[in-house]
Motif scaffolding. Structure first.
Motif, PDB file in Angstrom:
ATOM      1  N   LEU A 809       0.808  -1.211   0.000  1.00 49.60           N
ATOM      2  CA  LEU A 809       0.000   0.000   0.000  1.00 49.60           C
ATOM      3  C   LEU A 809       0.848   1.270   0.000  1.00 49.60           C
ATOM      4  O   LEU A 809       0.417   2.305  -0.521  1.00 49.60           O
ATOM      5  CB  LEU A 809      -0.947  -0.006   1.201  1.00 49.60           C
ATOM      6  N   ASN A 810       2.033   1.204   0.591  1.00 51.92           N
ATOM      7  CA  ASN A 810       2.892   2.391   0.549  1.00 51.92           C
ATOM      8  C   ASN A 810       3.310   2.714  -0.884  1.00 51.92           C
ATOM      9  O   ASN A 810       3.434   3.876  -1.271  1.00 51.92           O
ATOM     10  CB  ASN A 810       4.115   2.203   1.449  1.00 51.92           C
ATOM     11  N   LEU A 811       3.496   1.661  -1.720  1.00 50.76           N
ATOM     12  CA  LEU A 811       3.834   1.889  -3.123  1.00 50.76           C
ATOM     13  C   LEU A 811       2.615   2.388  -3.902  1.00 50.76           C
ATOM     14  O   LEU A 811       2.747   3.213  -4.812  1.00 50.76           O
ATOM     15  CB  LEU A 811       4.370   0.605  -3.760  1.00 50.76           C
ATOM     16  N   VAL A 812       1.419   1.880  -3.544  1.00 50.22           N
ATOM     17  CA  VAL A 812       0.197   2.366  -4.188  1.00 50.22           C
ATOM     18  C   VAL A 812       0.042   3.864  -3.917  1.00 50.22           C
ATOM     19  O   VAL A 812      -0.255   4.653  -4.822  1.00 50.22           O
ATOM     20  CB  VAL A 812      -1.033   1.594  -3.664  1.00 50.22           C
ATOM     21  N   HIS A 813       0.236   4.254  -2.646  1.00 50.49           N
ATOM     22  CA  HIS A 813       0.130   5.673  -2.282  1.00 50.49           C
ATOM     23  C   HIS A 813       1.155   6.503  -3.053  1.00 50.49           C
ATOM     24  O   HIS A 813       0.836   7.583  -3.579  1.00 50.49           O
ATOM     25  CB  HIS A 813       0.335   5.811  -0.773  1.00 50.49           C
ATOM     26  N   ARG A 814       2.374   6.000  -3.119  1.00 50.36           N
ATOM     27  CA  ARG A 814       3.431   6.714  -3.836  1.00 50.36           C
ATOM     28  C   ARG A 814       3.083   6.834  -5.319  1.00 50.36           C
ATOM     29  O   ARG A 814       3.278   7.891  -5.931  1.00 50.36           O
ATOM     30  CB  ARG A 814       4.754   5.959  -3.651  1.00 50.36           C
ATOM     31  N   PHE A 815       2.552   5.768  -5.910  1.00 51.87           N
ATOM     32  CA  PHE A 815       2.185   5.810  -7.320  1.00 51.87           C
ATOM     33  C   PHE A 815       1.150   6.891  -7.588  1.00 51.87           C
ATOM     34  O   PHE A 815       1.293   7.699  -8.519  1.00 51.87           O
ATOM     35  CB  PHE A 815       1.644   4.457  -7.790  1.00 51.87           C
ATOM     36  N   PHE A 816       0.077   6.931  -6.792  1.00 52.33           N
ATOM     37  CA  PHE A 816      -0.978   7.908  -7.046  1.00 52.33           C
ATOM     38  C   PHE A 816      -0.469   9.334  -6.852  1.00 52.33           C
ATOM     39  O   PHE A 816      -0.877  10.255  -7.573  1.00 52.33           O
ATOM     40  CB  PHE A 816      -2.182   7.639  -6.145  1.00 52.33           C
ATOM     41  N   ASN A 817       0.421   9.536  -5.898  1.00 52.46           N
ATOM     42  CA  ASN A 817       1.009  10.865  -5.718  1.00 52.46           C
ATOM     43  C   ASN A 817       1.796  11.301  -6.951  1.00 52.46           C
ATOM     44  O   ASN A 817       1.659  12.422  -7.448  1.00 52.46           O
ATOM     45  CB  ASN A 817       1.921  10.883  -4.485  1.00 52.46           C
ATOM     46  N   VAL A 818       2.652  10.399  -7.423  1.00 53.82           N
ATOM     47  CA  VAL A 818       3.495  10.713  -8.585  1.00 53.82           C
ATOM     48  C   VAL A 818       2.627  10.937  -9.819  1.00 53.82           C
ATOM     49  O   VAL A 818       2.803  11.914 -10.565  1.00 53.82           O
ATOM     50  CB  VAL A 818       4.515   9.579  -8.832  1.00 53.82           C
ATOM     51  N   ALA A 819       1.670  10.032 -10.068  1.00 53.41           N
ATOM     52  CA  ALA A 819       0.825  10.147 -11.252  1.00 53.41           C
ATOM     53  C   ALA A 819      -0.026  11.417 -11.196  1.00 53.41           C
ATOM     54  O   ALA A 819      -0.229  12.089 -12.223  1.00 53.41           O
ATOM     55  CB  ALA A 819      -0.060   8.912 -11.378  1.00 53.41           C
ATOM     56  N   GLN A 820      -0.537  11.763 -10.002  1.00 58.22           N
ATOM     57  CA  GLN A 820      -1.365  12.967  -9.867  1.00 58.22           C
ATOM     58  C   GLN A 820      -0.546  14.221 -10.154  1.00 58.22           C
ATOM     59  O   GLN A 820      -1.017  15.145 -10.825  1.00 58.22           O
ATOM     60  CB  GLN A 820      -1.959  13.036  -8.461  1.00 58.22           C
ATOM     61  N   ARG A 821       0.693  14.259  -9.669  1.00 54.36           N
ATOM     62  CA  ARG A 821       1.544  15.417  -9.950  1.00 54.36           C
ATOM     63  C   ARG A 821       1.766  15.573 -11.451  1.00 54.36           C
ATOM     64  O   ARG A 821       1.707  16.679 -11.984  1.00 54.36           O
ATOM     65  CB  ARG A 821       2.891  15.276  -9.216  1.00 54.36           C
ATOM     66  N   ARG A 822       2.028  14.446 -12.094  1.00 52.56           N
ATOM     67  CA  ARG A 822       2.240  14.488 -13.538  1.00 52.56           C
ATOM     68  C   ARG A 822       0.982  14.974 -14.259  1.00 52.56           C
ATOM     69  O   ARG A 822       1.036  15.829 -15.132  1.00 52.56           O
ATOM     70  CB  ARG A 822       2.614  13.090 -14.055  1.00 52.56           C
ATOM     71  N   ALA A 823      -0.149  14.412 -13.904  1.00 51.43           N
ATOM     72  CA  ALA A 823      -1.399  14.788 -14.565  1.00 51.43           C
ATOM     73  C   ALA A 823      -1.714  16.258 -14.343  1.00 51.43           C
ATOM     74  O   ALA A 823      -2.211  16.951 -15.252  1.00 51.43           O
ATOM     75  CB  ALA A 823      -2.543  13.907 -14.064  1.00 51.43           C
ATOM     76  N   ASN A 824      -1.432  16.775 -13.160  1.00 59.06           N
ATOM     77  CA  ASN A 824      -1.666  18.199 -12.874  1.00 59.06           C
ATOM     78  C   ASN A 824      -0.803  19.087 -13.768  1.00 59.06           C
ATOM     79  O   ASN A 824      -1.236  20.155 -14.217  1.00 59.06           O
ATOM     80  CB  ASN A 824      -1.382  18.503 -11.401  1.00 59.06           C
ATOM     81  N   ILE A 825       0.433  18.662 -13.999  1.00 55.47           N
ATOM     82  CA  ILE A 825       1.333  19.444 -14.861  1.00 55.47           C
ATOM     83  C   ILE A 825       0.755  19.528 -16.264  1.00 55.47           C
ATOM     84  O   ILE A 825       0.695  20.606 -16.868  1.00 55.47           O
ATOM     85  CB  ILE A 825       2.744  18.801 -14.884  1.00 55.47           C
ATOM     86  N   TRP A 826       0.304  18.387 -16.813  1.00 55.63           N
ATOM     87  CA  TRP A 826      -0.250  18.392 -18.177  1.00 55.63           C
ATOM     88  C   TRP A 826      -1.541  19.192 -18.242  1.00 55.63           C
ATOM     89  O   TRP A 826      -1.790  19.889 -19.222  1.00 55.63           O
ATOM     90  CB  TRP A 826      -0.464  16.955 -18.653  1.00 55.63           C
ATOM     91  N   LEU A 827      -2.362  19.087 -17.200  1.00 53.70           N
ATOM     92  CA  LEU A 827      -3.600  19.863 -17.170  1.00 53.70           C
ATOM     93  C   LEU A 827      -3.288  21.357 -17.192  1.00 53.70           C
ATOM     94  O   LEU A 827      -3.886  22.126 -17.968  1.00 53.70           O
ATOM     95  CB  LEU A 827      -4.415  19.499 -15.923  1.00 53.70           C
ATOM     96  N   LYS A 828      -2.350  21.789 -16.356  1.00 51.37           N
ATOM     97  CA  LYS A 828      -1.999  23.210 -16.294  1.00 51.37           C
ATOM     98  C   LYS A 828      -1.443  23.698 -17.632  1.00 51.37           C
ATOM     99  O   LYS A 828      -1.818  24.788 -18.119  1.00 51.37           O
ATOM    100  CB  LYS A 828      -0.964  23.431 -15.184  1.00 51.37           C
ATOM    101  N   GLU A 829      -0.581  22.900 -18.249  1.00 44.98           N
ATOM    102  CA  GLU A 829       0.011  23.308 -19.521  1.00 44.98           C
ATOM    103  C   GLU A 829      -1.058  23.416 -20.605  1.00 44.98           C
ATOM    104  O   GLU A 829      -1.025  24.330 -21.440  1.00 44.98           O
ATOM    105  CB  GLU A 829       1.097  22.312 -19.938  1.00 44.98           C
ATOM    106  N   ARG A 830      -2.028  22.514 -20.578  1.00 42.30           N
ATOM    107  CA  ARG A 830      -3.088  22.567 -21.583  1.00 42.30           C
ATOM    108  C   ARG A 830      -4.006  23.766 -21.361  1.00 42.30           C
ATOM    109  O   ARG A 830      -4.466  24.396 -22.330  1.00 42.30           O
ATOM    110  CB  ARG A 830      -3.889  21.257 -21.563  1.00 42.30           C
ATOM    111  N   MET A 831      -4.275  24.093 -20.111  1.00 42.00           N
ATOM    112  CA  MET A 831      -5.096  25.274 -19.824  1.00 42.00           C
ATOM    113  C   MET A 831      -4.386  26.541 -20.305  1.00 42.00           C
ATOM    114  O   MET A 831      -4.993  27.423 -20.923  1.00 42.00           O
ATOM    115  CB  MET A 831      -5.390  25.348 -18.325  1.00 42.00           C
ATOM    116  N   GLU A 832      -3.075  26.647 -20.017  1.00 40.95           N
ATOM    117  CA  GLU A 832      -2.316  27.818 -20.448  1.00 40.95           C
ATOM    118  C   GLU A 832      -2.237  27.880 -21.968  1.00 40.95           C
ATOM    119  O   GLU A 832      -2.326  28.957 -22.573  1.00 40.95           O
ATOM    120  CB  GLU A 832      -0.913  27.773 -19.843  1.00 40.95           C
ATOM    121  N   ARG A 833      -2.101  26.714 -22.585  1.00 37.53           N
ATOM    122  CA  ARG A 833      -1.990  26.663 -24.041  1.00 37.53           C
ATOM    123  C   ARG A 833      -3.303  27.117 -24.693  1.00 37.53           C
ATOM    124  O   ARG A 833      -3.297  27.781 -25.728  1.00 37.53           O
ATOM    125  CB  ARG A 833      -1.644  25.242 -24.467  1.00 37.53           C
TER     126      ARG A 833
END
Length: 911
Positions: A809-833
């Motif tokens: 479960l610690n790896l599951v938590h780490r995965f969702f944190n990492v993936a969410q950060r990545r997805a937020n970056i792409w979302l922000k870049e698309r909004m700015e674009r």
């Protein structure tokens, strides 16, 4: 500041630098650097005085060299020149000298620009002043003395004085805008200056004004809205002016417009009726070298041949670039006239250029390296290929025009006409294949007689044309003409010219790659002996072609190759056994063909020769000492094929194969500061970029990871002794900064190794598993390359699925944190674009870049979802755990973010 004391030294330096003695030149360079370190101000000032004012009575060549040295030396960091002795960072002389000295140097340059009458020196002065101003502005220090001088030169009666203004603007387009004071700062003023240059009485000045105009429109001299406001009228004036240029400089005047067509196509497309007919007309063949028959509506040009070729290249590039970015608009103009006219003009270009080769093709026939033909005019063929590809599904637009020209050219007595017709069909085959297929019968009947043409280059072109249509129109060609092609190629394998025999083998090889066994088997008793005979009696290039085609032949008929297997394999093994270390080109081809034949006939037949082949391969492997030896690369592939053929019987070879691969996979470039030259010897100097210097080693490292994956898949349990070491190397290579190929191969290998361990009931212990997944997640979290991130997420997802047990479960938590950060970056870049896109402040280059970015992000989002679903399934196995509810919420949040990011997409789909 006096500079007289340096005149003697400078005279000696210039004399040595212009001499032929390398030793003297080296000493002079070191002496100059020492003087510039000790007295940077006087040295730079003296260089300016000699170059711009002629101080010291030096010759023009020496003055010109001084200007070159001045602009290079002033802005180059000198190792022993420091602004602050306490923090000894190398400094450029320009940054070290006082503002007073900079001003004196600039005054000298400006005086020279006003007074110099020698044309060559004026060009040198213009370049030096422009580069100086450019570098100064990069340091936020506008060269304010220069713009007034440039403006005053516009009123000078001497054309080359006016020329200088536009020369400098081309180098530093923002000069007038960035300088201080009044109207000089206005883009409107720059527009007026450029307009004036386009109407200058001197065509040399006009040509330079075109360069300055395009440089200004491509730079920050105008804002995005100003590019449209001023650019449309400026481009209109350019195309009004160009038809009146003297023929020798038309091509050079057109060249600057290429980048404008690529990045700001709408500026040109606002004037279709002006620009398109003019550009097409400049491609008509010259009066001095007419084609045997006109293929276009345009009158022959008055240009000399070399000037005409420059014009052809420039006009073609502009038209194809416009087609690339504004296809619909260009094809809509006068019923696709641009595309249709280009077909005839490019054929004219090809035929005219071929005419200079003459009828004698002895050199071509006797060449030992078939790929080398420096005199061959390849540009028109390449351009026709691009045109065909750009028109694409609309190939019906250009094919009727092409066939019309082919029907005219084929009956002509000049070989260049028949050759040009066949090559035109060849290069159009790919992009126009859908249009060609319905007319394939007519086309084959139209060109069939050229197989017996008296000119060898035409017979060669026939074979090339048939081969291209076999590649790009394969179903119809193979269905309707397999027998005719087989017969014709077999016949031409007896051509008196070896080069034609080689081309017939190449044509057969292309045809065989997509032929069915039923189409080939009836010819096996003629093909195999013909190939063996061709090898025995042919020059080296026929031998290479023969070896290549034998493997393709075996794959096309599989078991039906058996009657000829022993004769062919004995020949290949004999070649391999007698090959020397100098035969580095033939050995890879033999290895490829022999192992490909083994794949085709299967283990039962191949196993008897496998030991002989393996022994020869081990002997070759032991001979290889140089990284990058082509034999080493093909050996790796050949071993992989043998492992796939022999399966478990290959296992005894693993101890000889795997250790060298692991050594290659372990390679790391030495620390920066350790320098390896391309020759492999240590040189003096600073560190160099390892991914440039160690290209061969890095390629071998990537191939090693790929091969390790193949052996892990093919040999399964036998691979276990090396599994742990390979897993460690794979995780470590995920963030290997020097090679994308290494990182990709390492990411692919991880789930393969886990699958091998699982198949052998040897799943790594939890601590090892955790280190694998932590390594993947850390790399994903730190990686910035959107082309690599999907591979990492896929590797993670595949690994989760392979192990088939709940992820901690610690790896599951780490995965969702990492993936969410990545997805937020792409979302922000698309909004700015999206905001930027709606503002309209983007040019064509920016738009294409955004499209590429969005496409890459979409792939990333898909792989994030794939990995999230794999993790969610493992989470479902642990639903009784208290933490699972919160983790399921993280999964939901991630899905919402990736979905929202997709909602902000769409730029790519809008094109």
């Amino acid at each position: 500041m006096s500079t007289e004391h340096l005149l003697g030294d400078m005279g000696d330096i210039l004399e040595a630098l212009m001499g032929v003695d390398n030793g003297h030149r080296d000493k002079a360079e070191k002496h100059l650097q020492r003087l510039a370190t000790e007295q940077p101000g006087p040295v730079l000032l003296l260089l300016a005085q000699i170059g711009a004012l002629g101080v010291g009575g030096f010759q023009v060549d020496q003055r010109f060299l001084c200007l070159l040295i001045l602009r290079r030396l002033a802005f180059s960091r000198l190792p022993d020149l420091h602004l602050n002795p306490q923090t000894p960072h190398p400094t450029a002389p320009f940054d070290y000298i006082t503002e007073e000295v900079r001003g004196r140097i600039e005054t000298v340059l400006c005086t020279g620009l006003k007074d110099e009458v020698n044309v060559r020196m004026r060009k040198g002065l213009g370049t030096c002043a422009g580069k100086w101003a450019q570098a100064s502005m990069l340091r936020k220090r506008p060269m304010t003395r220069l713009p007034p001088v440039l403006i005053s030169l516009l009123g000078d009666p001497t054309p080359f004085h006016r020329f200088t203004t536009y020369q400098v603007i081309e180098i530093t387009p923002t000069l007038l805008n960035d300088s201080r004071g009044g109207a000089i700062r206005s883009p409107a003023f720059l527009g007026q200056v450029l307009q004036g240059g386009l109407h200058d009485p001197s065509y040399d000045v006009r040509a330079q004004a075109i360069k300055a105009t395009t440089a200004s429109l491509l730079s920050q001299a105008f804002s995005s809205s100003q590019k449209i406001e001023y650019g449309i009228s400026l481009v209109a004036e350019i195309f009004k002016s160009l038809p009146h240029f003297p023929p020798p400089i038309i091509g050079k005047a057109i060249q600057p417009l290429i980048d404008l067509a690529i990045y700001y196509p709408d500026l040109s497309l606002s004037h279709l009726d002006q620009c398109l007919p003019f550009l097409l007309s400049t491609m008509a063949s010259p009066v001095q070298y007419p084609t045997p028959i006109a293929l276009s509506r345009y009158d022959p040009t008055q240009m000399e041949y070399d000037d005409w070729v420059v014009s052809c290249k420039a006009s073609t590039e502009i038209l194809l670039s416009l087609l690339e970015v504004r296809k619909a608009q260009l094809l809509a103009w006068q019923d696709a006239r641009v595309a249709k006219d280009l077909v005839g003009l490019l054929l004219e270009w090809q035929i005219t250029a071929l005419g200079l080769l003459g009828d004698d093709c002895t050199t071509w026939l006797e060449a030992e390296v078939l790929e080398d033909d420096d005199e061959y005019p390849g540009e028109p063929e390449t351009s026709l290929d691009r045109l065909s590809g750009l028109v694409g599904d609309s190939g019906a637009i250009i094919l009727p025009t092409l066939l019309e020209h082919v029907r005219v050219l084929l009956p002509r007595p000049e070989w260049i006409c028949r050759y040009g017709a066949l090559m035109g069909l060849s290069v159009a085959a790919e992009g126009s294949s859908q249009a060609i297929i319905p007319q394939i019968r007519e086309i084959v009947n139209l060109i069939g007689h050229t197989a017996h043409d008296p000119h060898p280059r035409v017979r060669w072109a026939f074979l090339h044309c048939i081969g291209q249509m076999a590649v790009h129109c394969k179903r119809q060609v193979h269905k309707m003409y397999s027998d005719q092609i087989m017969e014709k190629c077999l016949e031409m394998m007896s051509d008196p010219q070896p080069r034609l025999r080689a081309q017939s083998i190449t044509c057969l090889q292309v045809f065989l790659q997509d032929a069915t066994a039923e189409q080939v088997i009836p010819y096996m008793d003629r093909l195999a002996p013909a190939f063996l005979e061709g090898y025995s009696n042919g020059p080296s290039y026929i031998q290479r072609c023969t070896i290549e085609v034998l493997g393709v032949l075996a794959l096309s008929v599989v078991e039906a190759f058996e009657p000829h297997y022993h004769d062919v394999m004995d020949m290949l093994l004999q070649v391999l056994s007698t090959a020397t270390e100098d035969d580095k080109t033939i050995v890879p081809e033999v290895l490829n063909s022999a192992t490909t034949i083994g794949l085709a006939v299967g283990k039962r037949l191949f196993v008897a020769d496998a030991a002989r082949l393996a022994a020869l391969m081990l002997a070759i492997q032991n001979q290889i000492t140089d990284v990058g030896d082509p034999r080493g690369t093909e050996l790796s592939r050949a071993w992989r094929r043998i492992s796939a053929i022999l399966e478990d019987d290959f296992n005894p070879f693993l101890p000889f194969i795997i250790p060298p691969l692991i050594r290659a996979a372990e390679f790391r470039p030495p620390p920066r500061g350790t320098k390896k030259s391309l020759s492999g010897e240590d040189d003096d100097g600073g560190p160099e970029d390892p991914d440039v210097i160690y290209t061969a080693e890095l390629e071998e490292k990537a191939i090693a990871f790929e091969n390790l994956a193949a052996y892990a898949i093919n040999t399964k349990g036998a691979f276990m002794p090396w599994l742990e070491k390979c897993m460690f190397l794979s995780v470590d290579a995920l963030s290997f900064q020097y090679s994308e190929d290494v990182r990709e191969a390492a990411a692919f290998l991880i789930p393969v190794l886990l699958q091998t361990a699982k198949d052998e009931a040897r799943i790594p212990i939890p601590d090892v598993l955790e280190s694998i997944f932590v390594g993947l997640l850390n790399t994903i979290d730190q990686e910035q390359d959107n082309l690599y991130i999907p591979t990492l997420f896929k590797s993670f997802a595949d690994s989760v699925r392979v192990i088939g047990i709940p992820l901690p479960l610690n790896l599951v938590h780490r995965f969702f944190n990492v993936a969410q950060r990545r997805a937020n970056i792409w979302l922000k870049e698309r909004m700015e674009r999206k905001v930027l896109r709606q503002s309209g402040e983007i040019d064509e280059g920016d738009k294409q870049f955004m499209i590429t970015e969005e496409k890459e992000e979409s792939i990333c989002l898909d792989k994030v979802d794939e990995a999230a679903l794999a993790v969610q399934k493992t989470l479902m196995m642990q639903s009784e755990q208290p933490e699972s509810k919160g983790l399921m919420k993280m999964f939901g949040d991630l899905c919402v973010t990736t979905h929202e990011a997709r909602q902000y997409g769409g730029l790519f789909n809008q094109q």
